[in-house]
Design a protein around this motif. Structure first.
Motif, mmCIF file in Angstrom:
data_model
loop_
_atom_site.group_PDB
_atom_site.id
_atom_site.type_symbol
_atom_site.label_atom_id
_atom_site.label_comp_id
_atom_site.label_asym_id
_atom_site.label_seq_id
_atom_site.Cartn_x
_atom_site.Cartn_y
_atom_site.Cartn_z
ATOM 1 N N GLY A 18 0.789 -1.225 0.000
ATOM 2 C CA GLY A 18 0.000 0.000 0.000
ATOM 3 C C GLY A 18 0.823 1.278 0.000
ATOM 4 O O GLY A 18 0.277 2.379 -0.105
ATOM 5 N N THR A 106 -2.779 7.477 6.457
ATOM 6 C CA THR A 106 -2.879 7.408 4.991
ATOM 7 C C THR A 106 -2.838 5.957 4.527
ATOM 8 O O THR A 106 -3.648 5.527 3.689
ATOM 9 C CB THR A 106 -1.709 8.197 4.361
ATOM 10 N N TYR A 108 -3.556 3.315 6.283
ATOM 11 C CA TYR A 108 -4.782 2.654 6.759
ATOM 12 C C TYR A 108 -5.910 2.847 5.737
ATOM 13 O O TYR A 108 -6.562 1.896 5.320
ATOM 14 C CB TYR A 108 -5.165 3.243 8.121
ATOM 15 N N ASN A 109 -6.082 4.071 5.304
ATOM 16 C CA ASN A 109 -7.156 4.366 4.343
ATOM 17 C C ASN A 109 -6.943 3.636 3.011
ATOM 18 O O ASN A 109 -7.894 3.124 2.422
ATOM 19 C CB ASN A 109 -7.269 5.874 4.113
ATOM 20 N N ARG A 110 -5.701 3.597 2.570
ATOM 21 C CA ARG A 110 -5.415 2.897 1.304
ATOM 22 C C ARG A 110 -5.699 1.400 1.412
ATOM 23 O O ARG A 110 -6.250 0.797 0.493
ATOM 24 C CB ARG A 110 -3.940 3.073 0.922
ATOM 25 N N VAL A 112 -7.695 -0.143 3.583
ATOM 26 C CA VAL A 112 -9.139 -0.370 3.727
ATOM 27 C C VAL A 112 -9.799 -0.311 2.350
ATOM 28 O O VAL A 112 -10.618 -1.159 1.997
ATOM 29 C CB VAL A 112 -9.786 0.644 4.709
ATOM 30 N N ALA A 113 -9.369 0.675 1.555
ATOM 31 C CA ALA A 113 -9.916 0.802 0.196
ATOM 32 C C ALA A 113 -9.596 -0.427 -0.635
ATOM 33 O O ALA A 113 -10.342 -0.796 -1.549
ATOM 34 C CB ALA A 113 -9.352 2.060 -0.474
ATOM 35 N N ARG A 114 -8.488 -1.090 -0.324
ATOM 36 C CA ARG A 114 -8.084 -2.291 -1.042
ATOM 37 C C ARG A 114 -8.802 -3.534 -0.511
ATOM 38 O O ARG A 114 -8.643 -4.619 -1.049
ATOM 39 C CB ARG A 114 -6.573 -2.447 -0.880
ATOM 40 N N GLY A 115 -9.572 -3.346 0.583
ATOM 41 C CA GLY A 115 -10.347 -4.467 1.106
ATOM 42 C C GLY A 115 -9.686 -5.203 2.261
ATOM 43 O O GLY A 115 -10.173 -6.233 2.706
ATOM 44 N N ARG A 117 -8.913 -6.068 5.999
ATOM 45 C CA ARG A 117 -9.680 -5.943 7.233
ATOM 46 C C ARG A 117 -8.963 -6.668 8.361
ATOM 47 O O ARG A 117 -8.066 -7.467 8.096
ATOM 48 C CB ARG A 117 -11.062 -6.611 7.074
#
Ligand SMILES: Nc1ncnc2c1ncn2[C@@H]1O[C@H](COP(=O)(O)OP(=O)(O)O)[C@@H](O)[C@H]1O
Length: 178
Positions: A18, A106, A108-110, A112-115, A117
Motif C-alpha cells: 500500500g 494514509t 490505513y485508508n489505502r 481499507v480501500a483495497r479491502g 480488514r
C-alpha cells in the motif's frame, strides 16, 4: 561495485503493501524502459509458494525458486524489482534500494480501500509503524545504497519518479552508456 558488470543498473523498490510500489514502478518503467518485475505477481502467476503464513494471512513465497527464476533476468540489468520484502534477494543484485514510507492514517485508508480488514490490516499498519522494511533493508544491503522515500501524496509520487529517473540517467553517464 557489481554495477560494472551490468550494462544497466537494477533497482529494488520495497515497502509495506500500500505504500505505492506498483504505482511508482509502473511509472518508472514507462519512462525509463526498464522492465518491472513484480515479485508478488510472479509468485501468484507461477504458483511459486511454499506454505501459508497465518500471521500475515498470505501465502509464503518459495524464495529459492523465485531467486532461480529471476537470476538470469537480473544479470542483464535494467530491472526494477517490486516486493514488500527484501532480505532473501542476493545482495549483489541491486545497485540501489528504495523504501517507500507512508503515514499510518494514509496507509490505513489505502489498505481499507483495497479491502484489507482485521488482523491483516492491523499487521500491515504495524509493519509500517515499526519500520520493519527499513530494518530489513538496512540489515540486508550496504547502507550507502539504501534510501527512504516518503510516499504520502501525489506530489511525493511525482518527486520519487523524478528522483529515480534522474538516478538512472546519472548511472548511465557514469558508466559510459549516457
Ligand atoms: N504517493 C501516493 N500518493 C497518493 N496515492 C498513492 C501514493 N502511493 C500510492 N497511492 C495509492 O495507494 C494505493 C496503493 O498503491 P500501490 O502502488 O498499489 O502500492 P503497493 O504496490 O506498495 O501495494 C493505490 O490506490 C495508489 O494509487
Amino acid at each position: 561495485m557489481m554495477s560494472i558488470y551490468r550494462k544497466l543498473p537494477n533497482i529494488l523498490i520495497t515497502g509495506t503493501p500500500g505504500t505505492g510500489k506498483s504505482t511508482l514502478c509502473s511509472e518508472i518503467s514507462e519512462i525509463s524502459g526498464f522492465e518491472w518485475l513484480n515479485v508478488g505477481e510472479i509468485a501468484k502467476a507461477d504458483h511459486m509458494y511454499d506454505g501459508h503464513n497465518d500471521i500475515t494471512q498470505c501465502p509464503v513465497i518459495d524464495e529459492e525458486q523465485m531467486i532461480n527464476e529471476l537470476e538470469d533476468k537480473i544479470a542483464d540489468g535494467g530491472k526494477i524489482i517490486d516486493y514488500h520484502g527484501c532480505d532473501f534477494f542476493p545482495q549483489h543484485w541491486f545497485d540501489i534500494v528504495f523504501i517507500l514510507r507512508t503515514n499510518s492514517t494514509t496507509l490505513y485508508n489505502r489498505l481499507v480501500a483495497r479491502g484489507y480488514r482485521g488482523q491483516k490490516l492491523e499487521n500491515n499498519i504495524q509493519c509500517e509503524f515499526f519500520q520493519t522494511l527499513i530494518d530489513e533493508a538496512r540489515g540486508s544491503y550496504n547502507n550507502k545504497i539504501v534510501y527512504e522515500l516518503p510516499s504520502n501524496t501525489p506530489d511525493d509520487m511525482e518527486d520519487n519518479v523524478e528522483k529515480i529517473c534522474q538516478w538512472i540517467n546519472q548511472w548511465k553517464m557514469q558508466n559510459g552508456h549516457g
